[in-house]
Design an enzyme around this catalytic site. Structure first.
Site, PDB file in Angstrom:
ATOM      1  N   ASP A   5       0.869  -1.181   0.000  1.00 53.22           N
ATOM      2  CA  ASP A   5       0.000   0.000   0.000  1.00 53.22           C
ATOM      3  C   ASP A   5       0.905   1.229   0.000  1.00 53.22           C
ATOM      4  O   ASP A   5       2.122   1.126   0.252  1.00 53.22           O
ATOM      5  CB  ASP A   5      -0.879  -0.014   1.258  1.00 53.22           C
ATOM      6  N   CYS A  68      -3.787  -1.085  -2.144  1.00 55.61           N
ATOM      7  CA  CYS A  68      -4.094   0.338  -2.289  1.00 55.61           C
ATOM      8  C   CYS A  68      -5.036   0.545  -3.475  1.00 55.61           C
ATOM      9  O   CYS A  68      -4.777   0.054  -4.582  1.00 55.61           O
ATOM     10  CB  CYS A  68      -2.769   1.067  -2.535  1.00 55.61           C
ATOM     11  N   GLU A 149      -6.545   8.747   9.582  1.00 55.98           N
ATOM     12  CA  GLU A 149      -5.302   8.426  10.289  1.00 55.98           C
ATOM     13  C   GLU A 149      -5.170   9.227  11.582  1.00 55.98           C
ATOM     14  O   GLU A 149      -4.669   8.747  12.581  1.00 55.98           O
ATOM     15  CB  GLU A 149      -4.105   8.714   9.389  1.00 55.98           C
ATOM     16  N   CYS A 180     -11.194   3.166  -0.869  1.00 54.23           N
ATOM     17  CA  CYS A 180      -9.898   3.559  -0.314  1.00 54.23           C
ATOM     18  C   CYS A 180      -9.618   2.673   0.898  1.00 54.23           C
ATOM     19  O   CYS A 180     -10.551   2.319   1.640  1.00 54.23           O
ATOM     20  CB  CYS A 180      -9.956   5.033   0.106  1.00 54.23           C
ATOM     21  N   HIS A 182      -8.570   3.242   3.750  1.00 50.03           N
ATOM     22  CA  HIS A 182      -8.898   3.761   5.075  1.00 50.03           C
ATOM     23  C   HIS A 182     -10.415   3.805   5.383  1.00 50.03           C
ATOM     24  O   HIS A 182     -10.797   3.814   6.542  1.00 50.03           O
ATOM     25  CB  HIS A 182      -8.393   5.196   5.214  1.00 50.03           C
TER      26      HIS A 182
HETATM   27  N1  DGL Z   1      -3.992   3.812   0.126  1.00 51.86           N
HETATM   28  C1  DGL Z   1      -4.619   4.875  -0.621  1.00 51.86           C
HETATM   29  C2  DGL Z   1      -5.814   4.326  -1.392  1.00 51.86           C
HETATM   30  O1  DGL Z   1      -6.379   3.309  -1.028  1.00 51.86           O
HETATM   31  C3  DGL Z   1      -5.065   6.009   0.275  1.00 51.86           C
HETATM   32  C4  DGL Z   1      -3.961   6.878   0.787  1.00 51.86           C
HETATM   33  C5  DGL Z   1      -3.163   7.541  -0.344  1.00 51.86           C
HETATM   34  O2  DGL Z   1      -3.674   8.445  -1.032  1.00 51.86           O
HETATM   35  O3  DGL Z   1      -2.046   7.102  -0.532  1.00 51.86           O
HETATM   36  O4  DGL Z   1      -6.191   4.885  -2.380  1.00 51.86           O
END
Ligand code: DGL
Length: 262
Positions: A5, A68, A149, A180, A182
């Protein structure tokens, strides 16, 4: 199993894999040096993702999961070319498409994600291929990842989440894709906003079984009953990231810095 990620958010996927496939060794890489990917150019996201995959291939991964959404949206084709048949490549979009494909109650889907994910139109294009009857409407919600976060439970956070969800693009939907790493962490807040009246989909709830079934079919599951010893790498170690791992992975883990970009 390699999992990567842009940062530590992908640990949610690692945690799911660990739960469903406890015998597998996880090698995680979080590119904390280049985070966030969501605001980067396609070239940069593709370059970083390729470097990480080279690192995971050197570690002899039999499968690699692009945890990711931004990297899954932008770098998938390039990574497929790189990997060929030497390893199985998973992403966070396909398991969701599998869920949507056969659910005829879905008619209007909203998608939220980073700028990179939303401007790639990956969800529109892929849903259209199997379900052209579904309307898809997408909204970039770039502040959400860092907000999550920070993990502040204050009204300011609630206000930002709500002002995104009030956007006209996300009205009259029956399903919302949390596109995403998160966003599953604020699933309840989103659900409350919609008064539980819409379906929330995220790959987190289906990716574990998706990968398990796939690896089983390929006879690639580890059948020993010894728990896998995982390794968690980041490209830039800070106490902040180490502390935040608690948000995304249920047990205590130690991040190790590994410089793969020089
Ligand atoms: N891991 C990213 C996503 O799932 C979110 C954080 C980022 O923008 O790097 O798109």
């Amino acid at each position: 199993i390699g999992i990567f990620d842009s940062g530590i958010g992908g640990l949610t996927i690692a945690s799911e894999v660990n739960k469903l496939l406890p015998n597998e060794k996880i090698i995680y890489f979080g590119d904390t040096q280049h985070l966030p990917y969501g605001n980067k150019s396609n070239q940069k996201i593709t370059y970083y993702s390729n470097k990480i995959v080279e690192f995971l291939l050197k570690k002899n991964c039999k499968a690699i999961i692009i945890a990711c959404n931004s990297a899954s949206s932008i770098a998938l084709n390039s990574l497929r070319e790189k990997i060929h048949s030497c390893c199985v490549l998973f992403n966070v979009i396909d398991p969701l498409l599998e869920q949507i494909k056969n659910d005829i109650s879905i008619k209007n889907i909203g998608v939220i994600g980073t700028h990179a994910t939303i401007s790639s139109n990956v969800y529109e294009h892929s849903i259209y291929k199997t379900r052209p009857d579904i309307n898809v409407s997408s909204l970039a919600t770039p502040i959400l990842a860092s907000l999550i976060e920070e993990n502040n439970q204050d009204l300011y956070t609630k206000g930002i989440i709500e002002s995104y969800l009030k956007n006209e693009k996300l009205q009259n939907i029956d399903t919302l894709i949390l596109g995403c790493t998160h966003y599953p962490l604020i699933k309840e807040k989103i659900s409350d906003f919609y008064k539980n009246e819409i379906r929330l989909l995220s790959s987190l709830s289906c990716i574990g079984n998706y990968i398990k079934n796939d690896l089983k079919e390929r006879n690639l599951l580890n059948l020993s009953n010894k728990a896998g010893e995982h390794a968690f790498y980041v490209s830039d170690y800070t106490e902040f990231f180490q502390k935040k791992t608690k948000l995304f992975f249920p047990t205590s883990i130690i991040l190790e810095e590994e410089n793969i970009f020089s």
